[in-house]
Design an enzyme around this catalytic site. Structure first.
Site, PDB file in Angstrom:
ATOM      1  N   HIS A 264      -6.118  -7.487  -0.158  1.00 34.16           N
ATOM      2  CA  HIS A 264      -6.284  -6.066  -0.464  1.00 34.16           C
ATOM      3  C   HIS A 264      -5.597  -5.715  -1.782  1.00 34.16           C
ATOM      4  O   HIS A 264      -4.564  -6.307  -2.110  1.00 34.16           O
ATOM      5  CB  HIS A 264      -5.666  -5.205   0.645  1.00 34.16           C
ATOM      6  CG  HIS A 264      -6.224  -5.479   2.005  1.00 34.16           C
ATOM      7  ND1 HIS A 264      -5.616  -6.340   2.901  1.00 34.16           N
ATOM      8  CD2 HIS A 264      -7.339  -5.016   2.612  1.00 34.16           C
ATOM      9  CE1 HIS A 264      -6.347  -6.387   4.016  1.00 34.16           C
ATOM     10  NE2 HIS A 264      -7.400  -5.596   3.865  1.00 34.16           N
TER      11      HIS A 264
ATOM     12  N   HIS B 168       0.817  -1.228   0.000  1.00 35.93           N
ATOM     13  CA  HIS B 168       0.000   0.000   0.000  1.00 35.93           C
ATOM     14  C   HIS B 168       0.848   1.274   0.000  1.00 35.93           C
ATOM     15  O   HIS B 168       0.308   2.368  -0.196  1.00 35.93           O
ATOM     16  CB  HIS B 168      -0.920   0.045   1.230  1.00 35.93           C
ATOM     17  CG  HIS B 168      -1.936  -1.047   1.274  1.00 35.93           C
ATOM     18  ND1 HIS B 168      -2.817  -1.282   0.232  1.00 35.93           N
ATOM     19  CD2 HIS B 168      -2.222  -1.987   2.220  1.00 35.93           C
ATOM     20  CE1 HIS B 168      -3.592  -2.313   0.553  1.00 35.93           C
ATOM     21  NE2 HIS B 168      -3.246  -2.763   1.738  1.00 35.93           N
TER      22      HIS B 168
ATOM     23  N   ASP C  68      -4.067 -12.960   3.747  1.00 33.72           N
ATOM     24  CA  ASP C  68      -5.315 -12.507   4.355  1.00 33.72           C
ATOM     25  C   ASP C  68      -6.547 -12.833   3.507  1.00 33.72           C
ATOM     26  O   ASP C  68      -7.662 -12.471   3.875  1.00 33.72           O
ATOM     27  CB  ASP C  68      -5.251 -11.017   4.721  1.00 33.72           C
ATOM     28  CG  ASP C  68      -4.567 -10.163   3.669  1.00 33.72           C
ATOM     29  OD1 ASP C  68      -4.317 -10.674   2.562  1.00 33.72           O
ATOM     30  OD2 ASP C  68      -4.282  -8.987   3.954  1.00 33.72           O
TER      31      ASP C  68
ATOM     32  N   ASP D 282      -2.535 -10.875  -2.082  1.00 34.82           N
ATOM     33  CA  ASP D 282      -3.050 -10.340  -0.822  1.00 34.82           C
ATOM     34  C   ASP D 282      -4.524  -9.965  -1.036  1.00 34.82           C
ATOM     35  O   ASP D 282      -4.911  -9.581  -2.134  1.00 34.82           O
ATOM     36  CB  ASP D 282      -2.233  -9.094  -0.447  1.00 34.82           C
ATOM     37  CG  ASP D 282      -2.563  -8.553   0.934  1.00 34.82           C
ATOM     38  OD1 ASP D 282      -1.783  -8.800   1.865  1.00 34.82           O
ATOM     39  OD2 ASP D 282      -3.612  -7.878   1.084  1.00 34.82           O
TER      40      ASP D 282
HETATM   41 ZN   LIG Z   1      -3.773  -7.321   2.951  1.00 32.60          ZN
END
Ligand SMILES: [Zn+2]
Length: 345
Positions: free
Chosen positions: A160, A122, A245, A158
């Site tokens: 996200h 991120h 995740d 991931d």
């Molecule tokens: Zn993540």
């Protein structure tokens, strides 16, 4: 298999309880210890990423500002903490990913993993975000390019979307960014229609999927989109933003991937790469300790057995039927968005 780890990665710790905690690294270490009986593990030392290496993807102003946090504690955004050793850990994490990319590019080994903290995907050119300080996988990809790797691919599984990584290479055809992520979800980026810009058009591949996606959905996305794109791209180095995740046990993510799903993805990934292309996993998220441990172990075990014994499988394959209508249409949307860039069925 190369393993990059460092004592500093434990020293990044939040003042209050936080899901991105040092115990995650201990879980990753347990997974690697478990593999030792059947996989040859070679430790590869991490080093600090240099200003020049970080400066390929981060702005000088951001690096200077981050440097001022060294030795201090605080919050860089609502969920991104720093502790006194965090800046040092982040530099070492980025340098660890760099060391892994360099060793794989030079042919020291075909596979490897960097179990780093803090995570990175991120982190934007000019900003920390979402538990991430420096974008480890992006720094590593840019380093491989600087060494002469013509095409670097990043698969981000991931849960996200890796908005920072996408941003850094959005207009760059020499780094292919492919992401499977839950949507709608944090950080809100990663629409299927976001496929890159300028010369980089077609070299960003986003597969946003509704919550609840199981192994079969991920495998279908791989077989219909990711595999064909990677086969056509023929990367010289493959990096994975390896968050866990999307695991069914994860308390943050809403996906339902199992250990077998991670193993199947890893096996298929190796199967679509050119013969000498190295694969390096760089740890991102994954907040259930048992899920992180088992899924990382399954992924690395599958990579190793796919390499050592092509055609055989260390784990049973997953059910690839029954991708529901919703997820099918989401995969189809990505295919439509990429239709002019890649030949996808
Ligand atoms: Zn993540």
């Amino acid at each position: 298999m190369l393993v990059v780890d460092d004592a500093l990665f434990l020293e990044h710790r939040a003042r209050d309880p936080h899901p991105e905690r040092p115990e995650r690294l201990l879980a990753a270490r347990r997974a690697i210890e478990c593999l030792r009986s059947r996989v040859t593990i070679d430790a590869l030392g991490a080093r600090d990423a240099s200003d020049d290496e970080l400066g390929r993807v981060h702005t000088p102003a951001y690096l200077e500002g981050l440097g001022r946090w060294a030795g201090k504690s605080g919050m860089l955004d609502a969920d991104t903490f720093v502790s006194p050793q965090s800046v040092a850990a982040a530099r070492r994490a980025a340098g660890g990913a760099v060391a892994l990319a360099e060793a794989l590019w030079r042919g020291t080994a075909r596979t490897g993993v960097a179990v780093v903290r803090p995570p990175g995907h991120h982190a934007l050119p000019d900003r920390a975000m979402g538990f991430c300080l420096l974008n480890n996988v992006a720094v590593a990809a840019a380093h491989a390019r600087a060494l002469g790797a013509e095409r670097v691919a990043i698969l981000d599984w991931d849960v996200h979307h890796g908005n920072g990584t996408e941003d850094m290479f959005y207009a760059d055809p020499s780094v292919l960014y492919v992401s499977l992520h839950q949507a709608p979800y944090y950080p809100g980026t990663g629409a299927a229609s976001d496929i890159g810009s300028g010369e980089g058009r077609g070299y960003t591949v986003n597969l946003p999927l509704s919550a609840g996606a199981r192994d079969a959905v991920y495998l279908a996305a791989f077989e219909r989109v990711i595999g064909p794109v990677l086969e056509a791209y023929r990367p010289s180095l493959m990096l994975v933003s390896a968050g866990f995740d999307a695991h069914e046990r994860d308390p943050l993510g809403g996906m339902a991937l199992t250990d077998l799903g991670f193993a199947a993805l890893s096996r298929r990934l190796l199967g679509v790469l050119p013969e000498h292309c190295g694969v390096g996993l760089v740890l991102e998220g994954g907040y259930d300790l048992a899920g992180l441990e088992s899924a990382l172990g399954a992924s690395l075990g599958a990579l190793d057995s796919a390499l050592e014994q092509p055609g055989t499988q260390s784990t049973p394959d997953v059910e690839t039927e029954h991708v529901g209508a919703l997820h099918s249409s989401e995969i189809q949307r990505a295919i439509s968005a990429l239709g002019s860039s890649w030949q996808l069925g």
